[in-house]
Design a protein around this motif. Structure first.
Motif, PDB file in Angstrom:
ATOM      1  N   TRP A  86       0.851  -1.196   0.000  1.00 23.83           N
ATOM      2  CA  TRP A  86       0.000   0.000   0.000  1.00 23.83           C
ATOM      3  C   TRP A  86       0.883   1.242   0.000  1.00 23.83           C
ATOM      4  O   TRP A  86       0.685   2.158  -0.798  1.00 23.83           O
ATOM      5  N   ASN A  87       1.862   1.284   0.916  1.00 22.06           N
ATOM      6  CA  ASN A  87       2.733   2.456   1.029  1.00 22.06           C
ATOM      7  C   ASN A  87       3.577   2.665  -0.232  1.00 22.06           C
ATOM      8  O   ASN A  87       3.835   3.804  -0.619  1.00 22.06           O
ATOM      9  N   ARG A  88       4.000   1.592  -0.883  1.00 17.31           N
ATOM     10  CA  ARG A  88       4.717   1.727  -2.159  1.00 17.31           C
ATOM     11  C   ARG A  88       3.821   2.366  -3.217  1.00 17.31           C
ATOM     12  O   ARG A  88       4.261   3.195  -4.006  1.00 17.31           O
ATOM     13  N   ARG A  89       2.569   1.993  -3.234  1.00 20.37           N
ATOM     14  CA  ARG A  89       1.642   2.538  -4.229  1.00 20.37           C
ATOM     15  C   ARG A  89       1.309   3.999  -3.967  1.00 20.37           C
ATOM     16  O   ARG A  89       1.074   4.760  -4.906  1.00 20.37           O
ATOM     17  N   VAL A  90       1.284   4.381  -2.703  1.00 24.74           N
ATOM     18  CA  VAL A  90       1.048   5.792  -2.375  1.00 24.74           C
ATOM     19  C   VAL A  90       2.161   6.655  -2.973  1.00 24.74           C
ATOM     20  O   VAL A  90       1.912   7.762  -3.456  1.00 24.74           O
ATOM     21  N   LEU A  91       3.376   6.146  -2.953  1.00 25.79           N
ATOM     22  CA  LEU A  91       4.525   6.898  -3.442  1.00 25.79           C
ATOM     23  C   LEU A  91       4.648   6.903  -4.968  1.00 25.79           C
ATOM     24  O   LEU A  91       5.553   7.536  -5.512  1.00 25.79           O
ATOM     25  N   GLN A  92       3.741   6.216  -5.662  1.00 28.31           N
ATOM     26  CA  GLN A  92       3.761   6.165  -7.123  1.00 28.31           C
ATOM     27  C   GLN A  92       2.406   6.612  -7.688  1.00 28.31           C
ATOM     28  O   GLN A  92       1.681   5.823  -8.297  1.00 28.31           O
ATOM     29  N   PRO A  93       2.040   7.888  -7.511  1.00 33.48           N
ATOM     30  CA  PRO A  93       0.707   8.343  -7.923  1.00 33.48           C
ATOM     31  C   PRO A  93       0.464   8.309  -9.428  1.00 33.48           C
ATOM     32  O   PRO A  93      -0.686   8.312  -9.858  1.00 33.48           O
ATOM     33  N   TYR A  94       1.523   8.294 -10.242  1.00 33.83           N
ATOM     34  CA  TYR A  94       1.320   8.235 -11.690  1.00 33.83           C
ATOM     35  C   TYR A  94       1.110   6.809 -12.180  1.00 33.83           C
ATOM     36  O   TYR A  94       0.579   6.581 -13.257  1.00 33.83           O
ATOM     37  N   ARG A  95       1.514   5.854 -11.362  1.00 30.68           N
ATOM     38  CA  ARG A  95       1.350   4.452 -11.739  1.00 30.68           C
ATOM     39  C   ARG A  95       0.069   3.850 -11.162  1.00 30.68           C
ATOM     40  O   ARG A  95      -0.586   3.025 -11.784  1.00 30.68           O
ATOM     41  N   TYR A  96      -0.263   4.257  -9.918  1.00 30.29           N
ATOM     42  CA  TYR A  96      -1.457   3.737  -9.240  1.00 30.29           C
ATOM     43  C   TYR A  96      -2.422   4.877  -8.977  1.00 30.29           C
ATOM     44  O   TYR A  96      -2.019   6.011  -8.754  1.00 30.29           O
ATOM     45  N   ASN A  97      -3.686   4.562  -8.979  1.00 33.16           N
ATOM     46  CA  ASN A  97      -4.741   5.559  -8.815  1.00 33.16           C
ATOM     47  C   ASN A  97      -4.567   6.328  -7.501  1.00 33.16           C
ATOM     48  O   ASN A  97      -4.738   5.762  -6.419  1.00 33.16           O
ATOM     49  N   PRO A  98      -4.255   7.616  -7.569  1.00 34.22           N
ATOM     50  CA  PRO A  98      -4.068   8.395  -6.335  1.00 34.22           C
ATOM     51  C   PRO A  98      -5.364   8.596  -5.555  1.00 34.22           C
ATOM     52  O   PRO A  98      -5.326   8.982  -4.390  1.00 34.22           O
ATOM     53  N   ASN A  99      -6.504   8.332  -6.182  1.00 36.06           N
ATOM     54  CA  ASN A  99      -7.764   8.400  -5.446  1.00 36.06           C
ATOM     55  C   ASN A  99      -7.955   7.183  -4.541  1.00 36.06           C
ATOM     56  O   ASN A  99      -8.723   7.227  -3.592  1.00 36.06           O
ATOM     57  N   LEU A 100      -7.279   6.077  -4.866  1.00 40.32           N
ATOM     58  CA  LEU A 100      -7.339   4.889  -4.023  1.00 40.32           C
ATOM     59  C   LEU A 100      -6.242   4.891  -2.962  1.00 40.32           C
ATOM     60  O   LEU A 100      -6.448   4.434  -1.851  1.00 40.32           O
ATOM     61  N   TYR A 101      -5.076   5.378  -3.328  1.00 35.31           N
ATOM     62  CA  TYR A 101      -3.917   5.347  -2.431  1.00 35.31           C
ATOM     63  C   TYR A 101      -3.466   6.779  -2.151  1.00 35.31           C
ATOM     64  O   TYR A 101      -2.576   7.295  -2.812  1.00 35.31           O
ATOM     65  N   GLU A 102      -4.099   7.419  -1.186  1.00 38.52           N
ATOM     66  CA  GLU A 102      -3.819   8.830  -0.923  1.00 38.52           C
ATOM     67  C   GLU A 102      -2.753   9.066   0.133  1.00 38.52           C
ATOM     68  O   GLU A 102      -1.962   9.981   0.003  1.00 38.52           O
ATOM     69  N   MET A 103      -2.760   8.281   1.187  1.00 39.77           N
ATOM     70  CA  MET A 103      -1.827   8.504   2.293  1.00 39.77           C
ATOM     71  C   MET A 103      -1.200   7.191   2.730  1.00 39.77           C
ATOM     72  O   MET A 103      -1.812   6.140   2.595  1.00 39.77           O
ATOM     73  N   THR A 104       0.015   7.286   3.272  1.00 37.98           N
ATOM     74  CA  THR A 104       0.676   6.089   3.766  1.00 37.98           C
ATOM     75  C   THR A 104       0.036   5.627   5.069  1.00 37.98           C
ATOM     76  O   THR A 104      -0.635   6.388   5.755  1.00 37.98           O
ATOM     77  N   ILE A 105       0.267   4.377   5.399  1.00 42.88           N
ATOM     78  CA  ILE A 105      -0.253   3.776   6.620  1.00 42.88           C
ATOM     79  C   ILE A 105       0.910   3.563   7.568  1.00 42.88           C
ATOM     80  O   ILE A 105       1.921   2.977   7.204  1.00 42.88           O
TER      81      ILE A 105
END
Length: 143
Positions: A86-105
């Motif tokens: 999850w935290n890896r995806r938050v740091l890649q907003p152009y690759r993963y939907n930033p509306n789904l992964y907004e903040m780190t846990i």
């Protein structure tokens, strides 16, 4: 959708976790559920998790594995893998939907949060992955 993900992420963030303290066996963790809000709190460890997600409470009550189906170590291991991804995806907003992964846990791998916290977080990740067609890591049960 953006508000939804923001509330999810806020729900999973742990505040002021202290790894040096252990949860006494007789102490109860406060868990309350009101409509689509699930709150987990422990004043001694000074953390609070609030999960606000339409449908999660209903899904938890009707489709989740019952408590004690999995061991605490199983839940902790799965949560560790899923939080890291999850935290890896938050740091890649152009690759993963930033509306789904907004903040780190903030999930401390050393702190013993207890069975109930790990159970609710584990089931939230299953709910999230099945609802939003995401695969964080490994096998995801469809229950």
């Amino acid at each position: 959708m953006k508000t939804f993900i923001t509330t999810i992420l806020l729900a999973v963030i742990f505040c002021s976790c202290n790894a040096a303290k252990e949860l006494p066996r007789q102490q109860q963790i406060t868990t309350s559920s009101v409509s689509d809000t699930t709150r987990i709190a422990n004043d001694e460890l000074e953390y609070e998790v609030i999960i606000i997600d339409p449908g999660y409470s209903t899904w938890l009550a009707s489709r989740a594995f019952p408590r004690n189906y999995h061991s605490q170590s199983f839940l902790e291991n799965k949560n560790r893998l899923w939080v890291d991804e999850w935290n890896r995806r938050v740091l890649q907003p152009y690759r993963y939907n930033p509306n789904l992964y907004e903040m780190t846990i903030s999930y401390d791998h050393i702190t013993d949060y207890g069975y109930e916290v790990n159970y609710l977080i584990y089931n939230y990740f299953i709910y999230f992955q099945n609802t939003y067609k995401q695969k964080l890591f490994g096998y995801v049960p469809t229950r």
